[in-house]
Design a protein around this motif. Structure first.
Motif, PDB file in Angstrom:
ATOM      1  N   LEU A   1     -92.797  31.476 -71.250  1.00  0.00           N
ATOM      2  CA  LEU A   1     -93.318  32.574 -70.424  1.00  0.00           C
ATOM      3  C   LEU A   1     -92.590  32.583 -69.073  1.00  0.00           C
ATOM      4  CD1 LEU A   1     -95.882  34.591 -70.181  1.00  0.00           C
ATOM      5  CD2 LEU A   1     -96.836  32.754 -68.830  1.00  0.00           C
ATOM      6  N   MET A   2     -92.481  31.404 -68.448  1.00  0.00           N
ATOM      7  CA  MET A   2     -91.809  31.296 -67.142  1.00  0.00           C
ATOM      8  C   MET A   2     -90.337  31.683 -67.244  1.00  0.00           C
ATOM      9  SD  MET A   2     -94.190  30.325 -65.169  1.00  0.00           S
ATOM     10  CE  MET A   2     -93.479  29.754 -63.660  1.00  0.00           C
ATOM     11  N   ALA A   3     -89.743  31.424 -68.410  1.00  0.00           N
ATOM     12  CA  ALA A   3     -88.316  31.732 -68.603  1.00  0.00           C
ATOM     13  C   ALA A   3     -88.121  33.203 -69.000  1.00  0.00           C
ATOM     14  CB  ALA A   3     -87.718  30.811 -69.655  1.00  0.00           C
ATOM     15  N   GLY A   4     -89.217  33.948 -69.089  1.00  0.00           N
ATOM     16  CA  GLY A   4     -89.125  35.366 -69.448  1.00  0.00           C
ATOM     17  C   GLY A   4     -88.838  35.592 -70.924  1.00  0.00           C
ATOM     18  N   ARG A   5     -89.167  34.571 -71.767  1.00  0.00           N
ATOM     19  CA  ARG A   5     -88.898  34.706 -73.199  1.00  0.00           C
ATOM     20  C   ARG A   5     -90.157  35.007 -74.001  1.00  0.00           C
ATOM     21  NH1 ARG A   5     -84.761  32.152 -76.043  1.00  0.00           N
ATOM     22  NH2 ARG A   5     -82.863  32.125 -74.839  1.00  0.00           N
TER      23      ARG A   5
END
Ligand SMILES: CC(C)(COP(=O)(O)OP(=O)(O)OC[C@H]1O[C@@H](n2cnc3c(N)ncnc32)[C@H](O)[C@@H]1OP(=O)(O)O)[C@@H](O)C(=O)NCCC(=O)NCCS
Length: 176
Positions: free
Chosen positions: A152-156
């Motif tokens: 989620l933090m990595a935008g995936r």
């Protein structure tokens, strides 16, 4: 899929001594050097599990609570917690030891994710992990949640992609 493996099969212990060249002006181990040690110990563990070349995909937050002074011995213990498709989560625990004084403390812990790749750098499937001890089973279960948060933090990943993330982000905030 390659044959499943036990956590103990890739357990890795790495020992280093803090020399003057490794330190900051306060004569403590530089944070960047500690992160380098953690990356190496974690990568060796992931390589042992996958029998592949591995690359570091992410490092979860590392806190520097206690400094590690010049002359101390640093012991890093790396254990795989869970493997997914091509990625592996490894936890690295760091201990600082003043051998003449007989004092040893845990100074850091971090979760790192490694991806097994082929000779061209393409991700490749890895063996599943078999947790045996109670602690290994707990970490195995928690690894899924950590993976979702880091993707989620990595935008995936979106918060709505999994039921677990929906609970974390929507049900909890609704109850505040
Ligand atoms: C990591 C890397 C191989 C992923 O490649 P990709 O083309 O995004 O491949 P995919 O989308 O198939 O993802 C492969 C795996 O990486 C995981 N991944 C990708 N980015 C991630 C991240 N930021 N955090 C955690 N896992 C990550 C995916 O979840 C997937 O895992 P899974 O197969 O177990 O589900 C690629 O981004 C890479 O080579 N990065 C550079 C690695 C490197 O040089 N490291 C040293 C840094 S100094």
């Amino acid at each position: 899929m390659p044959k499943a493996k036990y956590v103990r099969e890739s357990h890795t212990v790495m020992t280093e001594m803090v020399f003057p060249n490794d330190t900051n002006p306060l004569s403590n181990l530089m944070g960047g050097n500690l992160m380098r040690f953690m990356d190496i110990a974690g990568a060796i563990c992931a390589q042992k599990h996958s029998n592949r070349i591995v690359v570091t995909a992410s490092v979860d937050n590392v806190s520097f609570v206690n400094p590690i002074p010049l002359g101390n011995v640093v012991t890093l213990e790396a254990r795989i917690t869970r493997a997914f498709n091509t990625s592996m989560e490894v936890v690295v625990d760091v201990f600082s030891e003043n051998i003449p004084a007989g004092v040893k403390n845990k100074t850091n812990q971090a979760f790192l994710t490694f991806v097994a790749v082929d000779q061209s750098g393409r991700p490749i499937e890895v063996s599943e992990v078999i947790p045996e001890t109670e602690e290994e089973k707990i970490q195995y279960e928690k690894a899924l949640h950590r993976r979702q948060l880091r993707l989620l933090m990595a935008g995936r990943l979106n918060p709505t992609d999994t039921e677990e993330l929906k609970k974390t982000f929507f049900e909890h905030s609704a109850s505040i």
